[in-house]
Design a protein around this motif. Structure first.
Motif, PDB file in Angstrom:
ATOM      1  N   TRP A 216       0.833  -1.201   0.000  1.00  0.00           N
ATOM      2  CA  TRP A 216       0.000   0.000   0.000  1.00  0.00           C
ATOM      3  C   TRP A 216       0.873   1.260   0.000  1.00  0.00           C
ATOM      4  O   TRP A 216       0.581   2.237  -0.679  1.00  0.00           O
ATOM      5  CB  TRP A 216      -0.901  -0.033   1.237  1.00  0.00           C
ATOM      6  CG  TRP A 216      -1.761   1.162   1.447  1.00  0.00           C
ATOM      7  CD1 TRP A 216      -1.330   2.431   1.753  1.00  0.00           C
ATOM      8  CD2 TRP A 216      -3.182   1.234   1.391  1.00  0.00           C
ATOM      9  NE1 TRP A 216      -2.401   3.269   1.889  1.00  0.00           N
ATOM     10  CE2 TRP A 216      -3.557   2.563   1.676  1.00  0.00           C
ATOM     11  CE3 TRP A 216      -4.176   0.295   1.149  1.00  0.00           C
ATOM     12  CZ2 TRP A 216      -4.873   2.978   1.717  1.00  0.00           C
ATOM     13  CZ3 TRP A 216      -5.487   0.719   1.191  1.00  0.00           C
ATOM     14  CH2 TRP A 216      -5.831   2.051   1.469  1.00  0.00           C
ATOM     15  N   ALA A 217       1.957   1.223   0.772  1.00  0.00           N
ATOM     16  CA  ALA A 217       2.783   2.422   0.922  1.00  0.00           C
ATOM     17  C   ALA A 217       3.652   2.684  -0.306  1.00  0.00           C
ATOM     18  O   ALA A 217       3.952   3.832  -0.626  1.00  0.00           O
ATOM     19  CB  ALA A 217       3.662   2.293   2.164  1.00  0.00           C
ATOM     20  N   MET A 218       4.033   1.612  -1.005  1.00  0.00           N
ATOM     21  CA  MET A 218       5.033   1.746  -2.080  1.00  0.00           C
ATOM     22  C   MET A 218       4.676   2.763  -3.173  1.00  0.00           C
ATOM     23  O   MET A 218       5.533   3.548  -3.576  1.00  0.00           O
ATOM     24  CB  MET A 218       5.291   0.388  -2.737  1.00  0.00           C
ATOM     25  CG  MET A 218       6.042  -0.577  -1.849  1.00  0.00           C
ATOM     26  SD  MET A 218       7.708  -0.009  -1.523  1.00  0.00           S
ATOM     27  CE  MET A 218       8.248  -1.236  -0.345  1.00  0.00           C
ATOM     28  N   PRO A 219       3.437   2.764  -3.706  1.00  0.00           N
ATOM     29  CA  PRO A 219       3.168   3.673  -4.834  1.00  0.00           C
ATOM     30  C   PRO A 219       3.271   5.146  -4.474  1.00  0.00           C
ATOM     31  O   PRO A 219       3.309   5.993  -5.363  1.00  0.00           O
ATOM     32  CB  PRO A 219       1.725   3.332  -5.241  1.00  0.00           C
ATOM     33  CG  PRO A 219       1.458   2.003  -4.639  1.00  0.00           C
ATOM     34  CD  PRO A 219       2.276   1.926  -3.402  1.00  0.00           C
ATOM     35  N   SER A 220       3.338   5.477  -3.186  1.00  0.00           N
ATOM     36  CA  SER A 220       3.451   6.887  -2.802  1.00  0.00           C
ATOM     37  C   SER A 220       4.871   7.408  -2.943  1.00  0.00           C
ATOM     38  O   SER A 220       5.114   8.589  -2.683  1.00  0.00           O
ATOM     39  CB  SER A 220       3.012   7.078  -1.351  1.00  0.00           C
ATOM     40  OG  SER A 220       1.669   6.731  -1.199  1.00  0.00           O
ATOM     41  N   SER A 221       5.808   6.538  -3.351  1.00  0.00           N
ATOM     42  CA  SER A 221       7.217   6.942  -3.296  1.00  0.00           C
ATOM     43  C   SER A 221       7.491   8.186  -4.136  1.00  0.00           C
ATOM     44  O   SER A 221       8.162   9.113  -3.690  1.00  0.00           O
ATOM     45  CB  SER A 221       8.107   5.789  -3.742  1.00  0.00           C
ATOM     46  OG  SER A 221       7.756   5.374  -5.034  1.00  0.00           O
ATOM     47  N   ARG A 222       6.950   8.209  -5.335  1.00  0.00           N
ATOM     48  CA  ARG A 222       7.200   9.362  -6.214  1.00  0.00           C
ATOM     49  C   ARG A 222       6.623  10.650  -5.604  1.00  0.00           C
ATOM     50  O   ARG A 222       7.253  11.691  -5.633  1.00  0.00           O
ATOM     51  CB  ARG A 222       6.565   9.060  -7.569  1.00  0.00           C
ATOM     52  CG  ARG A 222       6.331  10.253  -8.434  1.00  0.00           C
ATOM     53  CD  ARG A 222       7.563  10.670  -9.173  1.00  0.00           C
ATOM     54  NE  ARG A 222       7.229  11.576 -10.249  1.00  0.00           N
ATOM     55  CZ  ARG A 222       8.066  12.463 -10.749  1.00  0.00           C
ATOM     56  NH1 ARG A 222       9.278  12.543 -10.268  1.00  0.00           N
ATOM     57  NH2 ARG A 222       7.702  13.240 -11.729  1.00  0.00           N
TER      58      ARG A 222
ATOM     59  N   LYS B 241      -4.544  12.844   0.559  1.00  0.00           N
ATOM     60  CA  LYS B 241      -4.475  11.426   0.232  1.00  0.00           C
ATOM     61  C   LYS B 241      -3.088  10.871   0.561  1.00  0.00           C
ATOM     62  O   LYS B 241      -2.962   9.762   1.102  1.00  0.00           O
ATOM     63  CB  LYS B 241      -4.769  11.266  -1.263  1.00  0.00           C
ATOM     64  CG  LYS B 241      -5.283   9.896  -1.642  1.00  0.00           C
ATOM     65  CD  LYS B 241      -5.763   9.923  -3.088  1.00  0.00           C
ATOM     66  CE  LYS B 241      -5.265   8.692  -3.808  1.00  0.00           C
ATOM     67  NZ  LYS B 241      -5.358   8.819  -5.265  1.00  0.00           N
ATOM     68  N   LEU B 242      -2.064  11.655   0.242  1.00  0.00           N
ATOM     69  CA  LEU B 242      -0.706  11.206   0.508  1.00  0.00           C
ATOM     70  C   LEU B 242      -0.496  10.987   2.004  1.00  0.00           C
ATOM     71  O   LEU B 242       0.008   9.955   2.449  1.00  0.00           O
ATOM     72  CB  LEU B 242       0.295  12.237  -0.026  1.00  0.00           C
ATOM     73  CG  LEU B 242       1.774  11.926   0.213  1.00  0.00           C
ATOM     74  CD1 LEU B 242       2.170  10.648  -0.500  1.00  0.00           C
ATOM     75  CD2 LEU B 242       2.657  13.068  -0.269  1.00  0.00           C
ATOM     76  N   ARG B 243      -0.910  11.981   2.802  1.00  0.00           N
ATOM     77  CA  ARG B 243      -0.785  11.846   4.258  1.00  0.00           C
ATOM     78  C   ARG B 243      -1.538  10.624   4.752  1.00  0.00           C
ATOM     79  O   ARG B 243      -1.034   9.848   5.560  1.00  0.00           O
ATOM     80  CB  ARG B 243      -1.371  13.079   4.947  1.00  0.00           C
ATOM     81  CG  ARG B 243      -0.463  14.252   4.934  1.00  0.00           C
ATOM     82  CD  ARG B 243      -1.059  15.365   5.790  1.00  0.00           C
ATOM     83  NE  ARG B 243      -0.547  16.631   5.331  1.00  0.00           N
ATOM     84  CZ  ARG B 243      -1.303  17.690   5.067  1.00  0.00           C
ATOM     85  NH1 ARG B 243      -2.597  17.647   5.247  1.00  0.00           N
ATOM     86  NH2 ARG B 243      -0.745  18.808   4.653  1.00  0.00           N
TER      87      ARG B 243
END
Lengths: 354, 257
Positions: A230-236, A257-259
């Motif tokens: 779940w957390a991975m796609p937020s990397s960018r 959404k990011l937070r």
């Protein structure tokens, strides 16, 4: 034909989750290297211990029945748990350091581990007095810890009005407040605890992977894996956030959404980790810095490499905990802190900009 | 088709930051916004960027109210260069510029992105810095890198988005004279290619020479707005900036010392 198509689709899906496009070739090599390190530490973890079970015996299945029981029922779940907890703490540390744009952020910062600790402490101290004999069992303590962690997550969500509030500083301050509130409650419980309870409390706060069983571990693995992905796609988006919150928004990022993604995934994996293994310091803080020193600061690389490195370091730390003072066992948190604290000092002294 | 600022007012803590401002940034036009410190220029950019909501009035981009355009679409339509900010971790210059690439629509665009990064890096004279760590650059070099990122942001191939705009808050701060001139010339070029540009700048002579329209803010109000020839009057400029200024009516050059 169809197989190729569906394989391509899966590949694209994975590429998107891990944002592979932003990982450089050199970083891919480092990630592969860390993966091999993880495999090696896993093998070391299950072969060494108070019984040494040679790998060749395992592979040839010429293994004594008692060793087999030790391996499957005791050692394997322990090593797997250590691996998952290490990955959780390191990933959560890396993503929170990105979200708060603060290199000193760690999983404890948002108050979730304090919540878990409060849940666990209440059970250790109060269960003798209030919980009927029939209810207590191996599940009670982790469940109470998970309850404590979830309570904090809900509180965070309500107080920040669903992460809408401007500024992550506000969230940080709420985390600090929750931490000290939980600290007070733990303090009171410690004060009224008996000597025996105090002893198990102290050991719990130093962390251990001992005594974990598959029925307890499996659900934890499933939930942790889910939130790791779940957390991975937020990397960018975490990269863009380093330009500043306003800049990130101007680049089209939905900050709320990011937070939400980062805090919820961190809270879930840290809450479960702390619930099953107690408080283990410094992995979440130090491993992301190690990963940055190794290969770069972009989060598409950082999140994956931190998770893998944290995983193998934790397995190795647990191995040390088991073999250093045989037949007794050191709390693993003691080992990670013993290595982590000096490194942390080194970081503070060498930080270029405050 | 333009960015329309319709009677925008902004009040914070009982202070009038902006008073009834109406402006239009058209595609193909370079508009310079001038004014003393604290006259509300940056607040105006922040309102157009959607960072803050105006107390009164609204902003309309290509016939669509700003509040109805989601942040992602806004980001494809307009890029913003604000005054410098610190970056904590050691990103390379290339990574910082690439942060401007937000268009995820095309699958096979990796080579395309690389080419575009080279293109904007060249335009901003930072090609030789691409592999350096951003934090080791000088202030002026960092500005140029941010400028390149701002250009990359609207250099995507998504045609459906329509007209594109660039908003710049003192992009020339920290730049030496030659880069300052190069940057403004580049912006002029971008305007000729069809971008709408809003530029906050302090150098009056650059503004008069290169902009198509000039807006002068004073104490939060629009004190003058029009083509350079109509706006650049000795008396008006002297009043606004509080020092005697002399404008040559032919060349529109301003001398004030």
């Amino acid at each position: 034909m169809y197989l190729k198509y569906s394989l391509n689709n899966k590949l694209r899906f994975l590429k998107k989750i891990f944002q592979t496009r932003y990982i450089k070739p050199k970083q891919t090599l480092i990630i592969l290297g860390l993966l091999s390190l993880l495999v090696i530490s896993f093998v070391l973890g299950i072969t060494f211990g108070s019984y040494n079970i040679p790998l060749s015996n395992i592979l040839k299945s010429t293994i004594e029945p008692i060793h087999k029981t030790v391996l499957i029922q005791i050692r394997a779940p322990r090593v797997v748990l250590a691996g998952f907890v290490g990955a959780s703490l390191a990933l959560s540390g890396a993503s929170l350091q990105g979200l708060f744009r603060n290199p000193l952020a760690d999983p404890g910062l948002i108050g979730v581990s304090a919540g878990a600790a409060l849940g666990a402490t209440s059970i250790i101290v109060l269960s003798n007095h209030f919980v009927p004999e029939t209810l207590s069992g191996p599940f009670l303590l982790p469940l109470a810890a998970i309850g404590g962690a979830s309570g904090v997550i809900i509180l965070l969500f309500l107080l920040t009005k669903g992460f809408k509030t401007r500024g992550t500083t506000y969230m940080l301050l709420i985390g600090i407040a929750i931490n000290s509130l939980a600290g007070v409650c733990i303090g009171i419980l410690t004060y009224i605890s008996s000597d025996a309870e105090l002893r198990s409390l102290t050991f719990w706060t130093m962390g251990s992977f001992g005594g974990v069983t598959w029925p307890l571990l499996l659900p934890a693995i499933i939930i942790i894996s889910f939130f790791l992905f779940w957390a991975m796609p937020s990397s960018r988006n975490l990269d863009l956030l380093q330009l500043g919150e306003i800049e990130a928004q101007r680049l089209g990022i939905n900050l709320k959404k990011l937070r939400f993604n980062i805090v919820i995934s961190s809270a879930a994996i840290v809450g479960i980790s702390v619930s099953l293994s107690g408080m283990i310091g410094f992995i979440g803080l130090v491993v992301p810095h190690l990963a940055r020193l190794l290969g770069g600061v972009n989060h598409s690389y950082l999140l994956i490499s931190s998770a893998i490195a944290g995983s193998s370091l934790m397995i190795i730390a647990d191995l040390f905990a088991r073999v250093l003072v045989q037949p007794a066992e050191l709390p693993v948190g003691l080992i990670t802190s013993a290595i982590g604290a000096p490194f942390f000092l080194y970081l503070i002294i060498n930080t270029k900009k405050a | 088709m333009s960015i329309e600022i319709n009677s925008v007012s902004l009040r914070i803590n009982d202070m009038d930051i902006l008073k009834d401002i109406s402006l239009k940034v058209k595609p193909g036009e370079l508009m310079a916004v001038l004014g003393p410190n604290g006259s509300g220029k940056s607040s105006l950019i922040r309102i157009i960027s959607g960072d803050i909501l105006p107390t009164k009035g609204d902003v309309v981009i290509d016939d669509k109210p700003l509040v109805e355009i989601d942040v992602q679409e806004q980001a494809l339509k307009r890029s913003v260069m604000s005054q410098s900010q610190q970056i904590l971790y050691d990103y390379t210059v290339r990574e910082i510029i690439e942060m401007g690439w937000i268009y995820e629509g095309m699958r096979e665009s990796e080579i395309n992105v690389k080419n575009k990064i080279s293109e904007v890096a060249e335009e901003c004279y930072v090609t030789h810095l691409l592999d350096r760590s951003f934090n080791t650059l000088s202030g002026g070099e960092q500005r140029r890198v941010h400028f390149a990122r701002t250009l990359l942001q609207i250099n995507h191939d998504y045609e459906k988005v329509g007209h594109r705009y660039i908003l710049l808050d003192e992009p020339t701060a920290n730049l030496d004279l030659s880069f300052e001139l190069k940057l403004v010339k580049l912006l002029k070029n971008k305007a000729k290619q069809g971008f709408g540009i809003l530029l906050i700048i302090h150098d009056l002579n650059l503004a008069s020479k290169f902009s198509d329209k000039i807006a002068i803010l004073y104490n939060g109000a629009l004190s003058s707005y029009g083509i350079p020839k109509d706006v650049f009057k000795s008396k008006l400029l002297s009043n606004i900036f509080g020092i005697p200024m002399d404008v040559n009516p032919e060349t529109l050059r301003v001398s004030y010392y």
